[in-house]
Design an enzyme around this catalytic site. Structure first.
Site, PDB file in Angstrom:
ATOM      1  N   SER A 137       0.860  -1.195   0.000  1.00  0.00           N
ATOM      2  CA  SER A 137       0.000   0.000   0.000  1.00  0.00           C
ATOM      3  C   SER A 137       0.886   1.232   0.000  1.00  0.00           C
ATOM      4  O   SER A 137       2.031   1.187   0.486  1.00  0.00           O
ATOM      5  CB  SER A 137      -0.867   0.008   1.256  1.00  0.00           C
ATOM      6  OG  SER A 137      -1.491   1.273   1.423  1.00  0.00           O
ATOM      7  N   TYR A 150      -1.467  -0.158  10.526  1.00  0.00           N
ATOM      8  CA  TYR A 150      -1.777  -0.606   9.159  1.00  0.00           C
ATOM      9  C   TYR A 150      -0.594  -0.290   8.233  1.00  0.00           C
ATOM     10  O   TYR A 150      -0.110  -1.170   7.507  1.00  0.00           O
ATOM     11  CB  TYR A 150      -3.059   0.054   8.638  1.00  0.00           C
ATOM     12  CG  TYR A 150      -3.326  -0.300   7.192  1.00  0.00           C
ATOM     13  CD1 TYR A 150      -3.654  -1.614   6.828  1.00  0.00           C
ATOM     14  CD2 TYR A 150      -3.210   0.645   6.179  1.00  0.00           C
ATOM     15  CE1 TYR A 150      -3.862  -1.963   5.494  1.00  0.00           C
ATOM     16  CE2 TYR A 150      -3.414   0.310   4.846  1.00  0.00           C
ATOM     17  CZ  TYR A 150      -3.741  -0.995   4.515  1.00  0.00           C
ATOM     18  OH  TYR A 150      -3.935  -1.337   3.199  1.00  0.00           O
TER      19      TYR A 150
HETATM   20  P1  NDP Z   1     -11.765  -5.744   0.493  1.00  0.00           P
HETATM   21  O1  NDP Z   1     -12.215  -5.552   1.902  1.00  0.00           O
HETATM   22  O2  NDP Z   1     -12.724  -5.454  -0.602  1.00  0.00           O
HETATM   23  O3  NDP Z   1     -11.186  -7.220   0.319  1.00  0.00           O
HETATM   24  C1  NDP Z   1     -10.380  -7.806   1.297  1.00  0.00           C
HETATM   25  C2  NDP Z   1     -10.284  -9.299   1.045  1.00  0.00           C
HETATM   26  O4  NDP Z   1      -9.397  -9.860   2.027  1.00  0.00           O
HETATM   27  C3  NDP Z   1     -11.608 -10.002   1.172  1.00  0.00           C
HETATM   28  O5  NDP Z   1     -11.727 -10.928   0.124  1.00  0.00           O
HETATM   29  C4  NDP Z   1     -11.514 -10.722   2.499  1.00  0.00           C
HETATM   30  O6  NDP Z   1     -12.208 -11.972   2.430  1.00  0.00           O
HETATM   31  C5  NDP Z   1     -10.020 -11.002   2.583  1.00  0.00           C
HETATM   32  N1  NDP Z   1      -9.586 -11.220   3.951  1.00  0.00           N
HETATM   33  C6  NDP Z   1      -9.533 -10.330   4.970  1.00  0.00           C
HETATM   34  N2  NDP Z   1      -9.117 -10.938   6.099  1.00  0.00           N
HETATM   35  C7  NDP Z   1      -8.914 -12.246   5.781  1.00  0.00           C
HETATM   36  C8  NDP Z   1      -8.498 -13.387   6.502  1.00  0.00           C
HETATM   37  N3  NDP Z   1      -8.213 -13.312   7.810  1.00  0.00           N
HETATM   38  N4  NDP Z   1      -8.400 -14.577   5.874  1.00  0.00           N
HETATM   39  C9  NDP Z   1      -8.686 -14.666   4.558  1.00  0.00           C
HETATM   40  N5  NDP Z   1      -9.090 -13.628   3.802  1.00  0.00           N
HETATM   41  C10 NDP Z   1      -9.205 -12.425   4.412  1.00  0.00           C
HETATM   42  O7  NDP Z   1     -10.480  -4.800   0.342  1.00  0.00           O
HETATM   43  P2  NDP Z   1      -9.423  -4.593  -0.850  1.00  0.00           P
HETATM   44  O8  NDP Z   1      -9.726  -5.405  -2.022  1.00  0.00           O
HETATM   45  O9  NDP Z   1      -9.270  -3.142  -1.016  1.00  0.00           O
HETATM   46  O10 NDP Z   1      -8.113  -5.109  -0.118  1.00  0.00           O
HETATM   47  C11 NDP Z   1      -7.242  -6.070  -0.655  1.00  0.00           C
HETATM   48  C12 NDP Z   1      -5.824  -5.735  -0.237  1.00  0.00           C
HETATM   49  O11 NDP Z   1      -5.470  -4.471  -0.787  1.00  0.00           O
HETATM   50  C13 NDP Z   1      -5.614  -5.613   1.268  1.00  0.00           C
HETATM   51  O12 NDP Z   1      -4.380  -6.210   1.599  1.00  0.00           O
HETATM   52  C14 NDP Z   1      -5.553  -4.106   1.494  1.00  0.00           C
HETATM   53  O13 NDP Z   1      -4.792  -3.770   2.631  1.00  0.00           O
HETATM   54  C15 NDP Z   1      -4.892  -3.658   0.222  1.00  0.00           C
HETATM   55  N6  NDP Z   1      -5.055  -2.267  -0.180  1.00  0.00           N
HETATM   56  C16 NDP Z   1      -6.291  -1.706  -0.346  1.00  0.00           C
HETATM   57  C17 NDP Z   1      -6.413  -0.403  -0.771  1.00  0.00           C
HETATM   58  C18 NDP Z   1      -7.726   0.275  -0.922  1.00  0.00           C
HETATM   59  O14 NDP Z   1      -7.780   1.528  -0.853  1.00  0.00           O
HETATM   60  N7  NDP Z   1      -8.822  -0.439  -1.183  1.00  0.00           N
HETATM   61  C19 NDP Z   1      -5.222   0.395  -1.104  1.00  0.00           C
HETATM   62  C20 NDP Z   1      -3.980  -0.283  -0.874  1.00  0.00           C
HETATM   63  C21 NDP Z   1      -3.912  -1.554  -0.459  1.00  0.00           C
HETATM   64  P3  NDP Z   1     -13.149 -12.590   3.579  1.00  0.00           P
HETATM   65  O15 NDP Z   1     -13.662 -11.433   4.407  1.00  0.00           O
HETATM   66  O16 NDP Z   1     -14.212 -13.311   2.832  1.00  0.00           O
HETATM   67  O17 NDP Z   1     -12.241 -13.510   4.318  1.00  0.00           O
HETATM   68  C1  8X3 Z   2      -5.104   1.640   1.604  1.00  0.00           C
HETATM   69  C2  8X3 Z   2      -4.728   3.015   1.205  1.00  0.00           C
HETATM   70  O1  8X3 Z   2      -4.191   5.331   2.072  1.00  0.00           O
HETATM   71  O2  8X3 Z   2      -6.226   4.273   2.882  1.00  0.00           O
HETATM   72  O3  8X3 Z   2      -3.997   0.861   1.828  1.00  0.00           O
HETATM   73  O4  8X3 Z   2      -4.090   3.537   3.668  1.00  0.00           O
HETATM   74  S1  8X3 Z   2      -4.807   4.076   2.527  1.00  0.00           S
END
Ligand code: NDP
Ligand code: 8X3
Length: 249
Positions: A137, A150
Site C-alpha cells: 500500500s 496498518y
Molecule cells: P476488500 O475488503 O474489498 O477485500 C479484502 C479481502 O481480504 C476479502 O476478500 C476478504 O475476504 C479477505 N480477507 C480479509 N481478512 C482475511 C483473513 N483473515 N483470511 C482470509 N481472507 C481475508 O479490500 P481490498 O480489495 O481493497 O483489499 C485487498 C488488499 O489491498 C488488502 O491487503 C488491502 O490492505 C490492500 N489495499 C487496499 C487499498 C484500498 O484503498 N482499497 C489500497 C492499498 C492496499 P473474507 O472477508 O471473505 O475472508
Molecule cells: C489503503 C490506502 O491510504 O487508505 O492501503 O491507507 S490508505
C-alpha cells in the site's frame, strides 16, 4: 498446461477482480477467503475456468499449509500467487486505538501473508518458475495520521518482498510489491467496521482507483517477459497527491 493462479482474499475488491482477470488470461484459479457463499458465487461466474475453493482464514497456519498440501493435481502448478488478503481496522491515533485491531492487522497482513508464501514457495521453487504479487500500500511508503499499525504492516510487506527476492535467487521466481493508493472496494467499510456513511465519505466527490485497475496491473505485469522483475509498483488515482508536512505551533 494447468497453469494456476492462487489469489487470497478473492471474495471482494482487488482479489475478486484479479481472479477474473487471471481466469481471462487462461489460468486455472485457486480462490481463498472466509466467506464461502462469495467463493462459490465467484467460482460459478468463472466457469468454464477450472476453479478450486479454499475457505480459510489466512491467520490459520495449519489450515493454510494443509490446504496447499492437499491441492488437486490440476491446481498444483501454481505460476502466480496474489498475496492480497488483508485489512485496515480503525483510523484512531495509537493512544486511542484498540490493541485487538492492531493484532488482527498484524496477524492477517503480516503473518497470514507469510503462511501463504511459505506454503506456495516450495512449489514455485521446485518448478523453477513463478510470480508472487504482494499487495502492499502507499500506507507502507508514506505516513498519515491514524495509519500507524496498518502502514507498518504494509512497510513489512514491502521489505519482505525485497528480501524474498534475495533468498530465491536462481529460481526464476519474480516478486512485485504492488502499492495502491485509495481504491473503492470494501476496504473502508471494513476499516470503519460497517459504518457506511464514514466509508462512503472516503470516496465522496473524487475519482478513486477501482479494483479492476489493480487487476489489470497484475495481469499486465504477469505478461512481461520472464527476465523482467518489477520490484515495486506504487499506483495512485490521478486525483490523489501528498498533503505535505504538519507543524506544531
Ligand atoms: P476488500 O475488503 O474489498 O477485500 C479484502 C479481502 O481480504 C476479502 O476478500 C476478504 O475476504 C479477505 N480477507 C480479509 N481478512 C482475511 C483473513 N483473515 N483470511 C482470509 N481472507 C481475508 O479490500 P481490498 O480489495 O481493497 O483489499 C485487498 C488488499 O489491498 C488488502 O491487503 C488491502 O490492505 C490492500 N489495499 C487496499 C487499498 C484500498 O484503498 N482499497 C489500497 C492499498 C492496499 P473474507 O472477508 O471473505 O475472508
Ligand atoms: C489503503 C490506502 O491510504 O487508505 O492501503 O491507507 S490508505
Amino acid at each position: 498446461m494447468n497453469k494456476t493462479a492462487f489469489i487470497t482474499g478473492a471474495t471482494s475488491g482487488f482479489g475478486e477482480a484479479s481472479a477474473k482477470a487471471l481466469a481471462r488470461d487462461g489460468y486455472n484459479i485457486i480462490i481463498l477467503g472466509r466467506r464461502k457463499d462469495r467463493l462459490e458465487k465467484l467460482a460459478n461466474e468463472l466457469k468454464p475456468t477450472k476453479t478450486h475453493i479454499i475457505k480459510a482464514d489466512v491467520r490459520d497456519k495449519d489450515a493454510i499449509l494443509s490446504a496447499v498440501e492437499a491441492l488437486p493435481e490440476e491446481f498444483k502448478r501454481i505460476e502466480i500467487l496474489v498475496n492480497n488478503a488483508g485489512l485496515a481496522l480503525g483510523q484512531e491515533k495509537v493512544l486511542d486505538a484498540s490493541l485487538d485491531d492492531f493484532e488482527t492487522m498484524i496477524d492477517t497482513n503480516i503473518k497470514g501473508l507469510l503462511y501463504v508464501t511459505k506454503a506456495v514457495l516450495p512449489i514455485m521453487s521446485a518448478q523453477k518458475s513463478g510470480y508472487i504479487f504482494n499487495i502492499g500500500s502507499i500506507a507502507g511508503n508514506w505516513p498519515y495520521p491514524g495509519g500507524n499499525v496498518y502502514g507498518a504492516t504494509k512497510a513489512f510487506v514491502k521489505q519482505f518482498s525485497f528480501n524474498l527476492r534475495n533468498d530465491i535467487k536462481g529460481t526464476n521466481i519474480r516478486v512485485t510489491n504492488i502499492e495502491p493508493g485509495i481504491a473503492k472496494t470494501e476496504f473502508s467499510l471494513v476499516r470503519f467496521k460497517g459504518d457506511e456513511a464514514k466509508s462512503e465519505a472516503v470516496y465522496d466527490g473524487t475519482k478513486y482507483l477501482v479494483a479492476d485497475d489493480i487487476a489489470r496491473i497484475i495481469s499486465d505485469c504477469a505478461k512481461m517477459p520472464a527476465h523482467v522483475n518489477i520490484n515495486s509498483l506504487e499506483v495512485m488515482a490521478t486525483t490523489q497527491t501528498w498533503a505535505g508536512f504538519a507543524f506544531e505551533r
